[in-house]
Scaffold this motif. Structure first.
Motif, PDB file in Angstrom:
ATOM      1  N   VAL A  89       0.852  -1.182   0.000  1.00  0.00           N
ATOM      2  CA  VAL A  89       0.000   0.000   0.000  1.00  0.00           C
ATOM      3  C   VAL A  89       0.890   1.235   0.000  1.00  0.00           C
ATOM      4  CG1 VAL A  89      -1.927   1.190   1.120  1.00  0.00           C
ATOM      5  CG2 VAL A  89      -1.695  -1.294   1.353  1.00  0.00           C
ATOM      6  N   GLU A 198      -1.904  -1.561  -3.921  1.00  0.00           N
ATOM      7  CA  GLU A 198      -2.940  -0.528  -3.800  1.00  0.00           C
ATOM      8  C   GLU A 198      -2.214   0.800  -3.665  1.00  0.00           C
ATOM      9  OE1 GLU A 198      -6.694   0.381  -4.182  1.00  0.00           O
ATOM     10  OE2 GLU A 198      -6.711  -1.478  -3.017  1.00  0.00           O
ATOM     11  N   ALA A 207      -5.321   0.004  -8.205  1.00  0.00           N
ATOM     12  CA  ALA A 207      -5.001  -1.351  -7.751  1.00  0.00           C
ATOM     13  C   ALA A 207      -4.420  -2.143  -8.909  1.00  0.00           C
ATOM     14  CB  ALA A 207      -6.249  -2.048  -7.213  1.00  0.00           C
ATOM     15  N   VAL A 292     -12.143   0.012  -3.733  1.00  0.00           N
ATOM     16  CA  VAL A 292     -10.906   0.067  -2.976  1.00  0.00           C
ATOM     17  C   VAL A 292     -10.869  -1.086  -1.970  1.00  0.00           C
ATOM     18  CG1 VAL A 292     -11.835   1.632  -1.198  1.00  0.00           C
ATOM     19  CG2 VAL A 292      -9.369   1.574  -1.653  1.00  0.00           C
TER      20      VAL A 292
END
Length: 389
Positions: A89, A198, A207, A292
């Motif tokens: 992330v 992500e 993504a 998401v």
């Protein structure tokens, strides 16, 4: 002619409705009294007919560890899948990143990516052997005399209970994100096995997920304003690959786009699980989420598992009143539904404010999640399996 009567009729034969029919069939002494009503059933036509005569859905689906266990128990896990063992992330243009690893959570994988069509085919193939009554139609329903009646166009049927799983957007809370998702498939020059990414940008999250049909393939879900999404969709392959590389970075090397790109508008809708005393909603008929973190179908499959468990005693005595069980189901689902909806609503908005202070705070939050397991693990476990009661 007498109207056919069923214990439960499920409207909508997509992934959530099909999984529910399979789960209920395993708990019912008479699975033929469960009706699944859908526009088409992929497995009844065979995979060759699917490929030759019908458009393949462009979507890939990220299913978490809990969803995979459920589908394997239902003998409906697709033949092709790609494991996710690490999630990376990050935030474009700012410091801070976080890694979520499967071994830190004590599971064999964080999740898996499957093709939408592959999943639907495996579910429908399992249904052919389940005893469930499969009815091809687009129904409308009414509540009458303690039962639900379905108008199928050329015929009608009646059921004691009804489940909405048809993907019609629920009525209640609504948010328009002013974003669309560009879906694409790409080949990466330097693939990283079982890694998913992500990346939060000012325009929306991006993504990049491992693809079930190739170790060097990735599914792209690129969220951005609608006009920008259409521009990205219309780029030629060379320009699209350059734009994706510029936004994502060099972690996977350069990209080679494959196939068509598709655009879907994004919004959030959430309504009640309990529609009335004889009807409940699951999956996208109860809530549709921003993509998401890939939580939409995972949340819907938790609806399925909990509803099947709640109705287990009623299936043995379908002449009894199910109102108490349905109300209990709705209460038990509420915390998981609202927490998951809250997370998926908050993340794409907070990182897209364009406010430098918020962006720096987001970077610090990602850094804190990375170095402090007590902060990271509760969020990771929720994304892994949700709230279960």
């Amino acid at each position: 002619m007498d109207m056919p009567t069923y214990d439960i009729a499920i409207s909508g034969a997509g992934p959530a409705g099909s999984a529910l029919a399979l789960a209920l069939a395993r708990k019912s002494p008479r699975p033929e009294r469960i009706a699944l009503i859908g526009r088409r059933f992929a497995a009844s036509r065979g995979p060759a007919a699917e490929k030759a005569g019908m458009a393949i859905d462009p979507r890939t689906l990220a299913l978490n560890h809990g969803s995979r266990i459920l589908l394997e128990q239902l003998a409906a896990w697709p033949a092709a899948s790609a494991d996710i063992r690490t999630v990376h992330v990050s935030q474009a243009g700012r410091l801070g990143r976080s890694l979520i690893r499967y071994d830190e959570l004590g599971v064999p994988r964080l999740g898996s990516v499957v093709g939408y069509d592959d999943l639907l085919y495996s579910l429908h193939a399992a249904l052919l052997d389940s005893g469930v009554s499969l009815i091809e139609a687009t129904p409308t329903q009414t509540l009458a005399a303690g039962q639900v009646e379905f108008d199928l166009g050329s015929s009608r049927l009646r059921s004691a209970l009804a489940v909405q799983s048809d993907g019609i957007r629920p009525q209640g809370i609504e948010r328009r994100y002013r974003q669309s998702a560009v879906l694409a498939t790409v080949r990466a020059l330097r693939p990283r096995q079982a890694w998913a990414f992500e990346r939060f940008t000012r325009n929306g999250p991006l993504a990049i997920l491992p693809h079930p049909h190739g170790d060097d393939l990735y599914g792209v879900v690129w969220c951005c304003p609608p006009a920008e999404a259409e521009r990205i969709r219309s780029l030629d392959d060379t320009d699209f690959a350059r734009a994706l590389y510029a936004m994502f970075g060099s972690r996977l090397g350069h990209f080679q786009p494959l196939g068509e790109r598709h655009v879907f508008p994004l919004s959030m809708h959430a309504g009640p699980s309990l529609i009335n005393a004889r009807c409940v909603a699951v999956g996208n008929a109860a809530q549709t989420l921003h993509p998401v973190a890939g939580q939409g179908l995972n949340l819907g499959l938790r609806d399925v598992a909990q509803l099947a468990q709640a109705l287990s005693p009623w299936l043995a005595r379908p002449e009894s009143d199910p109102a108490g069980l349905l109300a209990q189901f709705a209460r038990q689902r509420r915390p998981d539904r609202w927490l998951t909806a809250g997370i998926t609503d908050f993340l794409p908005r907070v990182f897209a404010t364009g406010n430098p202070l918020v962006e720096h705070a987001g970077g610090l939050a990602l850094l804190a999640l990375d170095i402090l397991p007590p902060l990271r693990d509760p969020l990771a476990r929720h994304l892994l399996q949700g709230l279960r009661t």
